[in-house]
Design an enzyme around this catalytic site. Structure first.
Site, mmCIF file in Angstrom:
data_model
loop_
_atom_site.group_PDB
_atom_site.id
_atom_site.type_symbol
_atom_site.label_atom_id
_atom_site.label_comp_id
_atom_site.label_asym_id
_atom_site.label_seq_id
_atom_site.Cartn_x
_atom_site.Cartn_y
_atom_site.Cartn_z
ATOM 1 N N SER A 264 0.802 -1.236 0.000
ATOM 2 C CA SER A 264 0.000 0.000 0.000
ATOM 3 C C SER A 264 0.829 1.278 0.000
ATOM 4 O O SER A 264 0.265 2.358 -0.209
ATOM 5 C CB SER A 264 -0.944 0.021 1.196
ATOM 6 O OG SER A 264 -2.116 -0.664 0.873
ATOM 7 N N LYS B 161 0.386 3.283 -2.963
ATOM 8 C CA LYS B 161 -0.799 4.141 -3.120
ATOM 9 C C LYS B 161 -0.425 5.611 -2.978
ATOM 10 O O LYS B 161 -1.089 6.499 -3.509
ATOM 11 C CB LYS B 161 -1.871 3.756 -2.085
ATOM 12 C CG LYS B 161 -2.426 2.358 -2.306
ATOM 13 C CD LYS B 161 -3.324 1.920 -1.159
ATOM 14 C CE LYS B 161 -3.829 0.501 -1.402
ATOM 15 N NZ LYS B 161 -4.510 -0.073 -0.248
ATOM 16 N N TYR C 68 -2.878 -2.749 -10.739
ATOM 17 C CA TYR C 68 -2.831 -2.553 -9.283
ATOM 18 C C TYR C 68 -1.915 -3.581 -8.617
ATOM 19 O O TYR C 68 -1.127 -3.249 -7.734
ATOM 20 C CB TYR C 68 -4.259 -2.639 -8.733
ATOM 21 C CG TYR C 68 -4.364 -2.554 -7.231
ATOM 22 C CD1 TYR C 68 -4.347 -1.318 -6.588
ATOM 23 C CD2 TYR C 68 -4.473 -3.704 -6.454
ATOM 24 C CE1 TYR C 68 -4.437 -1.243 -5.203
ATOM 25 C CE2 TYR C 68 -4.573 -3.642 -5.079
ATOM 26 C CZ TYR C 68 -4.554 -2.403 -4.457
ATOM 27 O OH TYR C 68 -4.641 -2.338 -3.088
ATOM 28 N N TYR D 198 -4.521 3.372 7.588
ATOM 29 C CA TYR D 198 -5.803 2.659 7.618
ATOM 30 C C TYR D 198 -6.649 3.165 8.800
ATOM 31 O O TYR D 198 -6.685 4.361 9.074
ATOM 32 C CB TYR D 198 -5.595 1.137 7.733
ATOM 33 C CG TYR D 198 -4.544 0.564 6.831
ATOM 34 C CD1 TYR D 198 -4.557 0.832 5.463
ATOM 35 C CD2 TYR D 198 -3.552 -0.274 7.316
ATOM 36 C CE1 TYR D 198 -3.601 0.276 4.624
ATOM 37 C CE2 TYR D 198 -2.599 -0.836 6.479
ATOM 38 C CZ TYR D 198 -2.618 -0.549 5.146
ATOM 39 O OH TYR D 198 -1.682 -1.094 4.337
ATOM 40 N N VAL E 93 1.138 -3.568 3.867
ATOM 41 C CA VAL E 93 1.134 -4.896 4.498
ATOM 42 C C VAL E 93 2.414 -5.686 4.234
ATOM 43 O O VAL E 93 2.584 -6.780 4.769
ATOM 44 C CB VAL E 93 -0.104 -5.744 4.102
ATOM 45 C CG1 VAL E 93 -1.386 -5.128 4.614
ATOM 46 C CG2 VAL E 93 -0.156 -5.986 2.610
HETATM 47 N N1 GLU Z 1 -1.944 -5.210 -2.253
HETATM 48 C C1 GLU Z 1 -2.580 -5.155 -0.973
HETATM 49 C C2 GLU Z 1 -4.079 -5.266 -1.104
HETATM 50 O O1 GLU Z 1 -4.640 -4.736 -2.015
HETATM 51 C C3 GLU Z 1 -2.182 -3.890 -0.312
HETATM 52 C C4 GLU Z 1 -2.754 -3.783 1.052
HETATM 53 C C5 GLU Z 1 -1.923 -2.956 1.976
HETATM 54 O O2 GLU Z 1 -0.694 -2.883 1.887
HETATM 55 O O3 GLU Z 1 -2.565 -2.381 2.837
HETATM 56 O O4 GLU Z 1 -4.716 -5.897 -0.313
#
Ligand code: GLU
Length: 319
Positions: free
Chosen positions: A73, A76, A198, A254, A272
């Site tokens: 993430s 992102k 993604y 989060y 994660v």
């Molecule tokens: N690729 C992971 C997902 O989409 C990223 C989640 C994360 O790092 O929070 O679940």
């Protein structure tokens, strides 16, 4: 509490990082490596790396700071910046900028909020951002990689194809989020295509030293530092850098964003894969990686290490 002066900085920072490294090891075993993406479950749990890059160009690191890990993430953050650079404020028609207070992959708010995700850092919001960029770039995977290679000065930077495939094969929930948003008219491209992009994006690998360098523009008013004879570059408008930091502070961890703000008080983005990047505006960037996660998907040792760093440097009290 200790505030670092520039002259004291070099020795003190190295000592501080060593101290944090030693203290953090007591927390090994308290979290669990992410396993819902099968390939991530294979990462050895007891690893810890930390790197600090300052706006004066100096860098410090400890532990496994040069080991590449899965950004997940944290990417992102980079796709959001890329979208801000390419479509500007128009992106706010498709995604909000409020903390979600819900799990990163939650579906519940999407129905009551009619397919508009709360923010670009939860999965639904990041999928919308990737959808926007998929429309803009014929080969988004390489466009993103190009930007990241430039920021890290590493032409070999890439995504891990095995991890990307592993996530893609099990991306049922993310696919559901994408189709759900499409039913509300908030998804332009085919979900399959956006999910391909993604999953590659999330599987990008960097080390802590590279991540600290790649995010330097956020600590430095949007300017990336020139290295190896290159000029500084205004990578992002200063005003946008300020906005990105605000979003990281309120939404970067989060449903633990409030807890992170309370404990650390700096803009952060977690993933994660066990990485966390933190921005100390005007001072520098900090990247930490330790793959054992708490129940909310954030690195246990990473959060501890950042909390200790701000206690020992008071960087959350600087501008
Ligand atoms: N690729 C992971 C997902 O989409 C990223 C989640 C994360 O790092 O929070 O679940």
């Amino acid at each position: 509490m200790q505030t670092l002066t520039p002259s004291a900085q070099a020795t003190d920072l190295s000592t501080i990082l060593e101290q944090i490294h030693t203290e953090a090891q007591a927390l090994f075993g308290q979290g669990r490596v992410a396993s819902y993406i099968p390939a991530l479950a294979e990462v050895a749990p007891r690893q810890f790396g930390m790197a600090v890059a300052l706006v004066d160009g100096s860098t410090y690191s400890v532990g496994h700071a040069h080991t590449p890990f899965s950004l997940q993430s944290i990417t992102k953050l980079f796709t959001f910046v890329l979208a801000l650079k390419t479509v500007g404020d128009n992106l706010w028609q498709r995604v909000g900028r409020e903390p979600s207070g819900a799990a990163f992959n939650s579906m519940v708010q999407l129905e009551t909020e009619k397919g508009i995700p709360r923010n670009p850092f939860i999965n639904a919001g990041a999928l919308v951002i990737t959808d926007i960029l998929t429309t803009r770039y014929a080969h988004l995977d390489y466009a993103l990689l190009g930007a990241l290679r430039r920021l890290t000065d590493d032409p070999d930077l890439s995504w891990n194809a095995r991890i990307a495939r592993s996530e893609r094969e099990t991306a049922h929930r993310n696919m559901a989020l994408a189709y759900f948003m499409k039913s509300y008219g908030n998804f332009v491209n085919e979900p399959e295509l956006v999910l391909d992009n993604y999953c590659r994006q999330c599987a990008t690998e960097m080390s802590c030293t590279q991540l600290a360098q790649a995010t330097m523009f956020l600590a430095n008013g949007g300017r990336d530092l020139g290295r190896d004879g290159q000029q500084d570059e205004q990578f992002l408008a200063a005003d946008d850098a300020r906005r990105v930091n605000a979003l990281m502070l309120t939404c970067g961890a989060y449903d633990a964003a409030g807890d992170f703000a309370y404990r650390i008080g700096l803009p952060v983005k977690t993933g994660v894969g066990g990485g966390i990047v933190a921005i100390a505006p005007g001072v520098g960037t900090i990247a930490v990686w330790a793959p054992e996660l708490d129940a909310k998907g954030n690195s246990v040792l990473g959060a501890f290490a950042l909390e200790r760093l701000v206690q020992l440097t008071a960087w959350n009290h600087t501008p």
